[in-house]
Design an enzyme around this catalytic site. Structure first.
Site, PDB file in Angstrom:
ATOM      1  N   GLU A 159       4.377   9.671   2.430  1.00 22.41           N
ATOM      2  CA  GLU A 159       3.398  10.252   1.675  1.00 22.41           C
ATOM      3  C   GLU A 159       3.303  11.823   1.400  1.00 22.41           C
ATOM      4  OE1 GLU A 159      -0.576   9.094   2.823  1.00 22.41           O
ATOM      5  OE2 GLU A 159      -0.429   7.252   1.712  1.00 22.41           O
ATOM      6  N   GLU A 312       1.538  -0.211   1.532  1.00 19.12           N
ATOM      7  CA  GLU A 312       0.414  -0.022   2.576  1.00 19.12           C
ATOM      8  C   GLU A 312      -0.965  -0.600   1.649  1.00 19.12           C
ATOM      9  OE1 GLU A 312      -0.820   3.457   4.148  1.00 19.12           O
ATOM     10  OE2 GLU A 312       1.397   3.970   4.825  1.00 19.12           O
TER      11      GLU A 312
HETATM   12  C1  GAL Z   1      -2.039   6.223   4.378  1.00 17.55           C
HETATM   13  C2  GAL Z   1      -1.088   6.745   5.426  1.00 17.55           C
HETATM   14  C3  GAL Z   1      -1.187   5.866   6.639  1.00 17.55           C
HETATM   15  C4  GAL Z   1      -2.566   5.693   6.879  1.00 17.55           C
HETATM   16  C5  GAL Z   1      -3.365   4.923   5.715  1.00 17.55           C
HETATM   17  C6  GAL Z   1      -4.834   4.603   6.189  1.00 17.55           C
HETATM   18  O1  GAL Z   1      -2.333   7.065   3.584  1.00 17.55           O
HETATM   19  O2  GAL Z   1       0.320   6.518   4.926  1.00 17.55           O
HETATM   20  O3  GAL Z   1      -0.246   6.306   7.569  1.00 17.55           O
HETATM   21  O4  GAL Z   1      -3.083   6.555   7.369  1.00 17.55           O
HETATM   22  O5  GAL Z   1      -3.353   5.891   4.775  1.00 17.55           O
HETATM   23  O6  GAL Z   1      -5.431   4.254   4.921  1.00 17.55           O
END
Ligand code: GAL
Length: 684
Positions: A159, A312
């Site tokens: 990110e 994710e």
């Molecule tokens: C994303 C990040 C992850 C984790 C996740 C939690 O933005 O890449 O490492 O923190 O959020 O929702």
């Protein structure tokens, strides 16, 4: 098929279909847990995990002292169990020893203060030592793991986003400006530095727009947005190029965020093998799936229809909001199928095992604190099993006849402040127009202002504030050639220097819209609205934004019927060559907006993908001689839909036709009878 698509095709072949799994942080757990992890991963149908995202301090324990032993071991264990690895370069988290030695790696805020160590993304990407050390790590990892049989793809950083206003950023910004403007006088002109006496007489005076005493120069800040996106992209490209040398056939990506303003994802996606999204809809928002849909469509569009990756998502609760509500049973599955329906070829989570300590200890995982004997793990396993049977969906595409413009220059320029109102919100303006197409089940693509428009019969410009002459010509040619255009207020106001286009708003679009405004009249009061009367005898209303509009060649569709603009036009339609251009100079109410957009869709020959009740989403993906219709019930009550000639329900194996009932939050994956790919997505 492009080289990137070949890489992705090969990835899915290796994985046996849809990628399923998530971030895995074994270094946070004792060795014996790893064995349980891989056993449970197999039970869940996991075929891909992302390793090492935040592991720099474990991989390089002191300057130049590398320890890959633990990573070798877990990669070996995963491979022995048939699980592939998406290996991350860990430079989202420069280690404490590096920060102690070079504290100026820490990003400087606009007010001159500095972020401390203790979180993540604490780097100024322009810092030479940060760059050198993170590239050295990429080199080490490329060299060591290129031939590793578990390695399936690369995940660069995490990110990307931190912006810095420190001395390293100053220097890099100056070089970026010199390359852009050449002569300092060009910069003075582009930034209108004669306003408020800001002329520069030497390049050494030019720096990052740190916190000013009061409002600051909007052209300079716009360039700073462009610079920070470019400079981070440059770093991504440097890492990618290293990894590419070692593994020319593997996909390389970084992960994007939902509605993320700092980076111009059009430019970024062009440098990646796939767009990859982290998506966290807030379960507290009843219609969070609509904004999620917008982001999925954007991801698919960034690489012109190529399937994207969900990198994710959460199985249950996250830990970043004031109240972190868990997803209700079935919602994780529904959200996963929504992503698939809109073009995803992977379903990955943050993270495999919920952490017991550290910042995100309350963020759900695929295996939660309570262990595998839980609702969430059972849902994870069920979804994994279902997805195993849907591999043939990977690589298929959808098609749309509607394009919405989404452009980072417009976003940045619109929200710089000192505008007719300070609460302008670009993504809300896009979402407002997008929602109509979502509700009506009309597939849309996103385009930027440089995109080819030839496949679309309707193009929508939501608050497309900054337009180049070139893009204006493209929109004019598009309409003249028979296209249908809809532009909303605050489109075409400025040129690429962020200078107002003179002679009446919306300067850039006056010609094609056949109308011009002499003054903007935002409505100020809470709930303040004005009445509209439509030319066909109806009534409507507008709030938030109005303009004193005049027509030149356009027809009036609706006029103000109250307030200071009583009697003057609010919505117009212009015939221009063989096409038409509708101008929404006011924020009209949603019922009237739906009527207007429905009329444009009919005129442009656009039909819904499926006639379905509100809250039931239908999307089609087709390719390789196959066609899939995915129908998703976002409602908490059952819904009935007519799937007409139907096909095979790929989740139950049953052949179905006609009207079917979808359970609350239910999903239907229908494989339709073979069709010609070209007809997909046309609402047949
Ligand atoms: C994303 C990040 C992850 C984790 C996740 C939690 O933005 O890449 O490492 O923190 O959020 O929702």
């Amino acid at each position: 098929m492009s080289t990137s698509e070949h890489r992705l095709k090969h990835l899915h072949q290796r994985l046996g279909g849809i990628a399923y799994g998530g971030d895995y942080n074994p270094e946070q757990w004792p060795r014996e847990v790893w064995d349980e992890d891989v056993r449970l991963m197999k039970e869940a149908g996991v075929n891909l995990v992302t390793l090492a995202v935040f592991s720099w301090s474990r991989l390089e324990t002191e300057d130049g002292v590398y320890d890959f032993g633990w990573l070798d071991e877990i990669m070996g264990l995963l491979h022995a169990n048939g699980i592939g690895v998406d290996l991350a370069t860990p430079d989202a988290v420069p280690p404490a020893w590096l920060i102690t030695r070079h504290p100026d790696i820490l990003p400087v805020l606009a007010d001159g203060s500095t972020f401390g160590f203790g979180s993540r993304q604490h780097f100024d990407v322009s810092h030479p030592v940060y760059r050198e050390k993170s590239l050295a790590m990429a080199e080490k990892m490329g060299e060591r793991y290129a031939a590793h049989p578990a390695l399936c793809m690369w995940h660069v950083n995490n990110e990307y986003g931190p912006v810095s206003y420190g001395p390293h950023a100053d220097r890099a910004f100056r070089s970026w400006l010199q390359a852009k403007y050449g002569d300092l006088e060009n910069l003075n002109r582009a930034w209108s530095t004669d306003v408020w006496g800001q002329r520069y007489s030497d390049w050494s005076q030019v720096n990052a727009p740190a916190q000013p005493r009061t409002w600051s120069n909007p052209s300079r800040r716009l360039d700073y947005h462009r610079f920070t996106s470019d400079s981070m992209l440059e770093h991504y490209k440097a890492e990618r190029d290293i990894l590419r040398r070692y593994t020319p056939d593997l996909p390389i990506v970084t992960n994007f965020m939902r509605f993320y303003k700092n980076n111009d994802y059009w430019a970024w996606a062009a440098e990646e093998d796939a767009a990859a999204l982290d998506i966290y809809p807030d379960p507290r928002e009843e219609d969070a799936h609509v904004a999620a849909a917008l982001n999925f469509d954007l991801m698919r569009s960034l690489r012109r229809g190529q399937p994207f990756l969900v990198m994710e998502q959460a199985t249950g609760a996250v830990s970043q909001w004031p109240v972190n509500v868990s997803k209700l049973p079935g919602k994780m599955r529904l959200g996963s199928y929504q992503a698939l329906a809109q073009g995803a070829d992977s379903i990955l989570f943050f993270q495999w095992r919920q952490a017991s300590g550290g910042t995100e200890r309350f963020h759900s995982g695929m295996v939660n604190h309570a262990g595998p004997n839980t609702r969430i793990f059972r849902e994870v396993c069920e979804l994994g099993q279902e997805l195993k049977g849907l591999g043939s969906i990977t690589g298929t595409r959808s098609s749309a006849k509607v394009a919405l413009v989404f452009d980072w220059d417009c976003w940045w320029a619109l929200e710089l402040g000192n505008s007719p109102r300070s609460d302008l919100n670009y993504t809300q303006e896009v979402l407002r127009l997008y929602r109509h197409f979502f509700d009506a089940n009309i597939p849309v693509d996103f385009v930027d202002t440089k995109s080819d428009l030839s496949q679309y019969t309707l193009v929508v410009l939501p608050a497309s504030y900054l337009l180049t002459d070139e893009s204006v010509n493209r929109f004019e040619d598009y309409v003249a050639g028979g296209g249908h255009l809809v532009a909303s207020y605050l489109s075409g106001i400025v040129d690429p220097d962020n200078t107002i286009r003179l002679g009446g708003y919306p300067g850039a679009l006056r010609n094609v819209l056949g109308a011009w405004s002499e003054e903007m009249h935002p409505l100020s009061g809470e709930g303040e609205a004005v009445k509209l009367s439509t030319t066909d005898g109806g009534t409507a209303s507008a709030d938030y934004w109005t303009e004193h509009l005049h027509t030149t060649t356009a027809d009036v569709i609706a006029s103000y019927a109250s307030g200071r603009l009583d009697g003057s036009p609010a919505v117009t339609r212009n015939s221009f060559g063989a096409g038409t251009a509708l101008y929404l100079s006011a924020r009209v109410d949603s019922t009237f907006l739906a009527e207007l957009l429905d009329a444009e869709c009919s005129a442009a020959g656009i039909r819904p993908e499926l006639d379905a009740p509100l809250g039931v989403q239908a999307r089609r993906r087709a390719g390789n001689g196959r066609s899939f219709l995915l129908v998703l019930n976002h409602n908490d009550a059952p819904a009935r839909v007519d799937v007409k000639s139907g096909g095979r329900d790929r989740l139950t194996g049953a052949d179905i036709t006609g009207t079917v009932e979808l359970a609350a939050n239910g999903v239907l994956v229908l494989e339709e009878k073979p069709i010609n790919d070209a007809t997909a997505g046309t609402g047949r």
